[in-house]
Enzyme design. Sequence first.
Site, PDB file in Angstrom:
ATOM      1  N   SER A 208      -5.300   7.465  -2.949  1.00  0.00           N
ATOM      2  CA  SER A 208      -3.927   7.968  -3.026  1.00  0.00           C
ATOM      3  C   SER A 208      -3.425   7.821  -4.448  1.00  0.00           C
ATOM      4  O   SER A 208      -3.796   6.871  -5.150  1.00  0.00           O
ATOM      5  CB  SER A 208      -3.020   7.171  -2.081  1.00  0.00           C
ATOM      6  OG  SER A 208      -1.665   7.521  -2.272  1.00  0.00           O
TER       7      SER A 208
ATOM      8  N   TYR B 286       0.352  -0.858   1.419  1.00  0.00           N
ATOM      9  CA  TYR B 286      -0.512   0.330   1.372  1.00  0.00           C
ATOM     10  C   TYR B 286      -0.990   0.591  -0.055  1.00  0.00           C
ATOM     11  O   TYR B 286      -2.188   0.813  -0.293  1.00  0.00           O
ATOM     12  CB  TYR B 286       0.261   1.535   1.902  1.00  0.00           C
ATOM     13  CG  TYR B 286      -0.482   2.846   1.824  1.00  0.00           C
ATOM     14  CD1 TYR B 286      -1.488   3.149   2.732  1.00  0.00           C
ATOM     15  CD2 TYR B 286      -0.166   3.794   0.850  1.00  0.00           C
ATOM     16  CE1 TYR B 286      -2.167   4.350   2.671  1.00  0.00           C
ATOM     17  CE2 TYR B 286      -0.838   5.001   0.781  1.00  0.00           C
ATOM     18  CZ  TYR B 286      -1.834   5.273   1.687  1.00  0.00           C
ATOM     19  OH  TYR B 286      -2.509   6.470   1.624  1.00  0.00           O
TER      20      TYR B 286
END
Length: 296
Positions: free
Chosen positions: A151, A164
Amino acid sequence: MIASVQNMTDTAASAPKTVLITGTSSGVGRAAAVAAAQAGFTTIATVRDLERTEQLREAAKDAGVELEIRRLDVTEPDTIEQTISGVLDTYGKLDAVVNNAGVGSIGTLELLPLEQIRYSMEVNFFGVLAVSKAALPHLRASGGRLITVGSAYGSVGQPFNEAYCAAKAATEIYMEGLAAVAAEVGVRVSVIQPGPIASSFGENMPVDRVALRAAAEAGQYKSAYANYLTYLPTMVASAIQSSEQVAESVLHTLTDPAPAFRIQTSDFAKGFVADKLADVDGSAIQAITREWLRAG
Protein backbone atom coordinates in the site's frame (compact mmCIF):
# COMPACT_ATOMS: atom_id res chain seq x y z
CA MET A 1 15.69 -42.50 -21.68
CA ILE A 2 17.48 -39.23 -22.49
CA ALA A 3 14.83 -38.40 -25.08
CA SER A 4 12.09 -39.13 -22.56
CA VAL A 5 13.62 -36.77 -19.99
CA GLN A 6 14.03 -34.11 -22.66
CA ASN A 7 10.37 -34.47 -23.66
CA MET A 8 9.30 -34.05 -20.02
CA THR A 9 11.45 -30.91 -19.74
CA ASP A 10 10.02 -29.47 -22.95
CA THR A 11 6.47 -30.22 -21.77
CA ALA A 12 7.05 -28.47 -18.43
CA ALA A 13 8.57 -25.47 -20.18
CA SER A 14 5.63 -25.12 -22.56
CA ALA A 15 2.91 -25.64 -19.93
CA PRO A 16 0.97 -22.58 -18.76
CA LYS A 17 2.60 -20.77 -15.88
CA THR A 18 1.09 -21.44 -12.48
CA VAL A 19 0.30 -18.59 -10.08
CA LEU A 20 -1.04 -18.79 -6.54
CA ILE A 21 -2.91 -15.73 -5.26
CA THR A 22 -4.01 -15.27 -1.65
CA GLY A 23 -7.10 -13.41 -0.49
CA THR A 24 -9.20 -13.82 -3.64
CA SER A 25 -12.72 -13.80 -2.21
CA SER A 26 -13.09 -10.09 -2.96
CA GLY A 27 -11.43 -6.90 -4.14
CA VAL A 28 -7.98 -6.86 -5.73
CA GLY A 29 -7.41 -10.55 -5.12
CA ARG A 30 -10.53 -11.58 -6.98
CA ALA A 31 -9.82 -9.19 -9.85
CA ALA A 32 -6.20 -10.34 -10.07
CA ALA A 33 -7.20 -14.00 -10.14
CA VAL A 34 -9.60 -13.39 -13.03
CA ALA A 35 -7.05 -11.24 -14.90
CA ALA A 36 -4.31 -13.86 -14.51
CA ALA A 37 -6.59 -16.61 -15.78
CA GLN A 38 -7.60 -14.47 -18.75
CA ALA A 39 -3.91 -13.98 -19.52
CA GLY A 40 -3.38 -17.74 -19.69
CA PHE A 41 -2.03 -18.48 -16.22
CA THR A 42 -3.14 -21.58 -14.38
CA THR A 43 -4.55 -19.71 -11.41
CA ILE A 44 -4.89 -21.07 -7.90
CA ALA A 45 -7.23 -18.66 -6.16
CA THR A 46 -6.99 -19.14 -2.41
CA VAL A 47 -9.43 -18.00 0.24
CA ARG A 48 -9.64 -18.21 4.01
CA ASP A 49 -13.27 -19.32 3.97
CA LEU A 50 -14.52 -21.66 1.24
CA GLU A 51 -18.08 -20.66 2.12
CA ARG A 52 -17.37 -17.17 0.75
CA THR A 53 -16.50 -18.00 -2.86
CA GLU A 54 -19.79 -17.34 -4.62
CA GLN A 55 -18.77 -13.94 -5.97
CA LEU A 56 -15.35 -15.29 -7.00
CA ARG A 57 -16.93 -18.15 -8.92
CA GLU A 58 -19.43 -15.77 -10.51
CA ALA A 59 -16.65 -13.41 -11.61
CA ALA A 60 -14.75 -16.28 -13.22
CA LYS A 61 -17.89 -17.48 -14.97
CA ASP A 62 -18.67 -14.00 -16.29
CA ALA A 63 -15.10 -13.71 -17.61
CA GLY A 64 -15.24 -17.17 -19.21
CA VAL A 65 -12.24 -18.49 -17.28
CA GLU A 66 -11.52 -21.33 -14.89
CA LEU A 67 -10.00 -20.91 -11.46
CA GLU A 68 -8.83 -23.56 -9.08
CA ILE A 69 -10.09 -22.46 -5.67
CA ARG A 70 -8.32 -23.77 -2.58
CA ARG A 71 -8.39 -22.88 1.10
CA LEU A 72 -5.40 -21.04 2.53
CA ASP A 73 -5.35 -19.01 5.74
CA VAL A 74 -2.11 -17.05 6.04
CA THR A 75 -2.26 -17.38 9.84
CA GLU A 76 -2.48 -21.19 9.68
CA PRO A 77 0.86 -22.77 8.65
CA ASP A 78 -0.74 -26.14 7.92
CA THR A 79 -3.05 -24.68 5.28
CA ILE A 80 -0.12 -22.91 3.62
CA GLU A 81 1.96 -26.09 3.41
CA GLN A 82 -0.97 -28.23 2.30
CA THR A 83 -2.02 -25.83 -0.44
CA ILE A 84 1.45 -25.32 -1.87
CA SER A 85 2.16 -29.06 -1.71
CA GLY A 86 -1.14 -29.67 -3.47
CA VAL A 87 -0.21 -27.27 -6.25
CA LEU A 88 3.14 -29.01 -6.70
CA ASP A 89 1.48 -32.43 -6.74
CA THR A 90 -1.04 -31.31 -9.37
CA TYR A 91 1.09 -29.12 -11.63
CA GLY A 92 4.67 -29.99 -10.79
CA LYS A 93 5.73 -26.37 -10.42
CA LEU A 94 4.92 -22.96 -9.02
CA ASP A 95 5.86 -19.97 -11.17
CA ALA A 96 4.52 -17.06 -9.14
CA VAL A 97 2.91 -16.10 -5.86
CA VAL A 98 0.85 -12.97 -5.26
CA ASN A 99 0.55 -12.12 -1.57
CA ASN A 100 -2.72 -10.23 -1.47
CA ALA A 101 -4.54 -11.41 1.67
CA GLY A 102 -4.76 -8.64 4.25
CA VAL A 103 -6.85 -7.00 6.92
CA GLY A 104 -7.51 -3.35 7.68
CA SER A 105 -7.38 -1.62 11.04
CA ILE A 106 -8.63 1.74 12.17
CA GLY A 107 -8.00 3.45 15.48
CA THR A 108 -5.06 4.81 17.42
CA LEU A 109 -2.81 3.42 20.13
CA GLU A 110 -4.84 4.43 23.16
CA LEU A 111 -8.11 3.32 21.59
CA LEU A 112 -7.11 -0.13 20.37
CA PRO A 113 -6.29 -3.30 22.30
CA LEU A 114 -2.77 -4.55 21.59
CA GLU A 115 -4.31 -7.82 20.44
CA GLN A 116 -5.84 -6.05 17.45
CA ILE A 117 -2.52 -4.45 16.54
CA ARG A 118 -0.82 -7.83 16.82
CA TYR A 119 -3.49 -9.36 14.59
CA SER A 120 -2.81 -6.74 11.93
CA MET A 121 0.88 -7.67 12.01
CA GLU A 122 0.05 -11.38 12.02
CA VAL A 123 -2.00 -11.18 8.84
CA ASN A 124 -0.35 -8.35 6.90
CA PHE A 125 3.28 -9.08 7.79
CA PHE A 126 3.89 -12.53 9.24
CA GLY A 127 1.25 -14.07 6.99
CA VAL A 128 3.05 -12.71 3.94
CA LEU A 129 6.36 -14.06 5.21
CA ALA A 130 4.88 -17.47 5.96
CA VAL A 131 3.49 -17.88 2.43
CA SER A 132 6.68 -16.49 0.86
CA LYS A 133 8.94 -18.79 2.88
CA ALA A 134 6.94 -21.86 1.90
CA ALA A 135 6.89 -20.84 -1.77
CA LEU A 136 10.50 -19.71 -2.26
CA PRO A 137 12.10 -23.12 -2.87
CA HIS A 138 9.64 -23.72 -5.68
CA LEU A 139 10.01 -20.21 -7.08
CA ARG A 140 13.78 -20.78 -7.14
CA ALA A 141 13.22 -23.92 -9.14
CA SER A 142 11.06 -22.13 -11.70
CA GLY A 143 12.88 -18.78 -11.77
CA GLY A 144 9.61 -17.28 -10.65
CA ARG A 145 8.01 -14.15 -9.21
CA LEU A 146 7.14 -13.18 -5.65
CA ILE A 147 4.70 -10.27 -5.66
CA THR A 148 3.14 -8.61 -2.64
CA VAL A 149 0.22 -6.20 -2.71
CA GLY A 150 1.31 -3.54 -0.24
CA SER A 151 0.00 0.00 0.00
CA ALA A 152 1.09 3.57 -0.52
CA TYR A 153 0.16 3.86 3.15
CA GLY A 154 3.07 1.52 3.84
CA SER A 155 5.28 4.48 2.97
CA VAL A 156 3.34 7.14 4.87
CA GLY A 157 2.01 6.61 8.38
CA GLN A 158 -1.65 7.60 8.28
CA PRO A 159 -3.26 8.92 11.47
CA PHE A 160 -5.83 6.56 13.01
CA ASN A 161 -4.55 3.86 10.66
CA GLU A 162 -1.21 3.23 12.34
CA ALA A 163 -1.48 -0.54 12.77
CA TYR A 164 -2.25 -1.17 9.11
CA CYS A 165 0.42 1.26 7.89
CA ALA A 166 3.02 -0.25 10.23
CA ALA A 167 2.33 -3.77 8.99
CA LYS A 168 2.52 -2.69 5.34
CA ALA A 169 5.72 -0.73 6.01
CA ALA A 170 7.33 -3.72 7.70
CA THR A 171 6.35 -5.92 4.77
CA GLU A 172 7.74 -3.51 2.19
CA ILE A 173 11.07 -3.10 3.98
CA TYR A 174 11.42 -6.84 4.46
CA MET A 175 10.72 -7.46 0.79
CA GLU A 176 13.12 -4.69 -0.21
CA GLY A 177 15.92 -6.49 1.60
CA LEU A 178 14.81 -9.91 0.39
CA ALA A 179 14.65 -8.77 -3.24
CA ALA A 180 18.42 -8.51 -3.55
CA VAL A 181 18.94 -11.95 -2.01
CA ALA A 182 16.19 -13.58 -4.07
CA ALA A 183 17.57 -12.09 -7.28
CA GLU A 184 20.80 -14.01 -6.70
CA VAL A 185 18.86 -17.27 -6.97
CA GLY A 186 16.68 -16.20 -9.90
CA VAL A 187 13.50 -14.96 -8.15
CA ARG A 188 12.13 -11.50 -8.87
CA VAL A 189 10.48 -9.75 -5.91
CA SER A 190 8.10 -6.79 -6.29
CA VAL A 191 5.72 -4.80 -4.10
CA ILE A 192 2.56 -3.23 -5.57
CA GLN A 193 1.57 0.05 -3.90
CA PRO A 194 -2.05 1.07 -4.51
CA GLY A 195 -3.67 4.16 -3.08
CA PRO A 196 -7.36 4.14 -2.08
CA ILE A 197 -9.31 1.26 -3.63
CA ALA A 198 -13.05 0.86 -4.13
CA SER A 199 -13.57 -2.60 -2.64
CA SER A 200 -15.11 -4.42 0.31
CA PHE A 201 -11.71 -4.58 2.04
CA GLY A 202 -12.70 -2.13 4.78
CA GLU A 203 -15.78 -4.16 5.63
CA ASN A 204 -13.55 -6.96 6.91
CA MET A 205 -11.78 -4.86 9.54
CA PRO A 206 -11.95 -6.49 12.99
CA VAL A 207 -13.19 -3.21 14.48
CA ASP A 208 -16.29 -2.21 16.40
CA ARG A 209 -16.69 1.13 14.63
CA VAL A 210 -19.48 2.34 16.92
CA ALA A 211 -17.44 1.59 20.03
CA LEU A 212 -14.33 3.13 18.51
CA ARG A 213 -16.11 6.35 17.62
CA ALA A 214 -17.71 6.53 21.05
CA ALA A 215 -14.32 6.06 22.71
CA ALA A 216 -12.74 8.73 20.54
CA GLU A 217 -15.52 11.22 21.15
CA ALA A 218 -15.42 10.63 24.89
CA GLY A 219 -11.70 11.31 25.15
CA GLN A 220 -8.91 13.61 24.11
CA TYR A 221 -9.05 12.57 20.43
CA LYS A 222 -12.57 13.80 19.75
CA SER A 223 -11.64 16.78 17.58
CA ALA A 224 -8.82 15.07 15.68
CA TYR A 225 -10.88 11.96 14.95
CA ALA A 226 -13.89 13.97 13.78
CA ASN A 227 -11.72 16.07 11.47
CA TYR A 228 -10.02 12.96 10.13
CA LEU A 229 -13.36 11.33 9.32
CA THR A 230 -14.43 14.53 7.57
CA TYR A 231 -11.24 14.81 5.54
CA LEU A 232 -10.84 11.14 4.58
CA PRO A 233 -13.73 10.87 2.08
CA THR A 234 -12.44 13.92 0.23
CA MET A 235 -8.98 12.44 -0.14
CA VAL A 236 -10.30 9.04 -1.17
CA ALA A 237 -12.81 10.42 -3.68
CA SER A 238 -10.10 12.26 -5.57
CA ALA A 239 -7.82 9.26 -5.92
CA ILE A 240 -9.88 6.09 -5.74
CA GLN A 241 -9.19 3.20 -8.12
CA SER A 242 -11.17 0.09 -8.91
CA SER A 243 -9.89 -3.32 -7.94
CA GLU A 244 -9.64 -4.15 -11.64
CA GLN A 245 -7.30 -1.21 -12.23
CA VAL A 246 -4.99 -2.38 -9.46
CA ALA A 247 -5.18 -5.93 -10.83
CA GLU A 248 -3.81 -4.61 -14.12
CA SER A 249 -0.63 -3.62 -12.26
CA VAL A 250 -0.45 -7.07 -10.69
CA LEU A 251 -0.77 -8.72 -14.10
CA HIS A 252 1.84 -6.39 -15.60
CA THR A 253 4.24 -7.35 -12.80
CA LEU A 254 3.57 -11.03 -13.47
CA THR A 255 4.37 -10.68 -17.17
CA ASP A 256 6.97 -7.89 -17.40
CA PRO A 257 10.38 -9.39 -18.24
CA ALA A 258 12.05 -7.04 -15.75
CA PRO A 259 9.51 -5.56 -13.29
CA ALA A 260 10.55 -2.86 -10.86
CA PHE A 261 10.67 -3.62 -7.16
CA ARG A 262 8.26 -0.87 -6.10
CA ILE A 263 5.24 -0.29 -8.35
CA GLN A 264 2.61 2.39 -7.69
CA THR A 265 -0.76 1.89 -9.34
CA SER A 266 -1.81 5.55 -9.74
CA ASP A 267 -0.51 9.09 -9.90
CA PHE A 268 -1.85 9.61 -6.39
CA ALA A 269 0.17 6.67 -5.07
CA LYS A 270 3.29 7.85 -6.92
CA GLY A 271 3.00 11.33 -5.44
CA PHE A 272 2.29 9.96 -1.96
CA VAL A 273 5.35 7.71 -2.02
CA ALA A 274 7.55 10.36 -3.66
CA ASP A 275 6.71 12.83 -0.89
CA LYS A 276 7.88 10.34 1.71
CA LEU A 277 11.07 9.31 -0.09
CA ALA A 278 12.09 12.97 -0.46
CA ASP A 279 11.28 13.82 3.18
CA VAL A 280 14.61 13.15 4.90
CA ASP A 281 13.75 14.56 8.33
CA GLY A 282 10.04 13.71 8.38
CA SER A 283 8.82 17.28 8.70
CA ALA A 284 7.01 17.44 5.35
CA ILE A 285 4.95 14.31 6.00
CA GLN A 286 4.13 15.46 9.53
CA ALA A 287 2.86 18.74 8.11
CA ILE A 288 0.65 16.88 5.64
CA THR A 289 -0.82 14.33 8.03
CA ARG A 290 -1.38 16.80 10.89
CA GLU A 291 -3.35 18.97 8.51
CA TRP A 292 -5.79 16.06 8.08
CA LEU A 293 -6.62 16.30 11.78
CA ARG A 294 -7.41 20.01 11.84
CA ALA A 295 -10.71 21.66 11.03
CA GLY A 296 -10.86 22.93 7.46
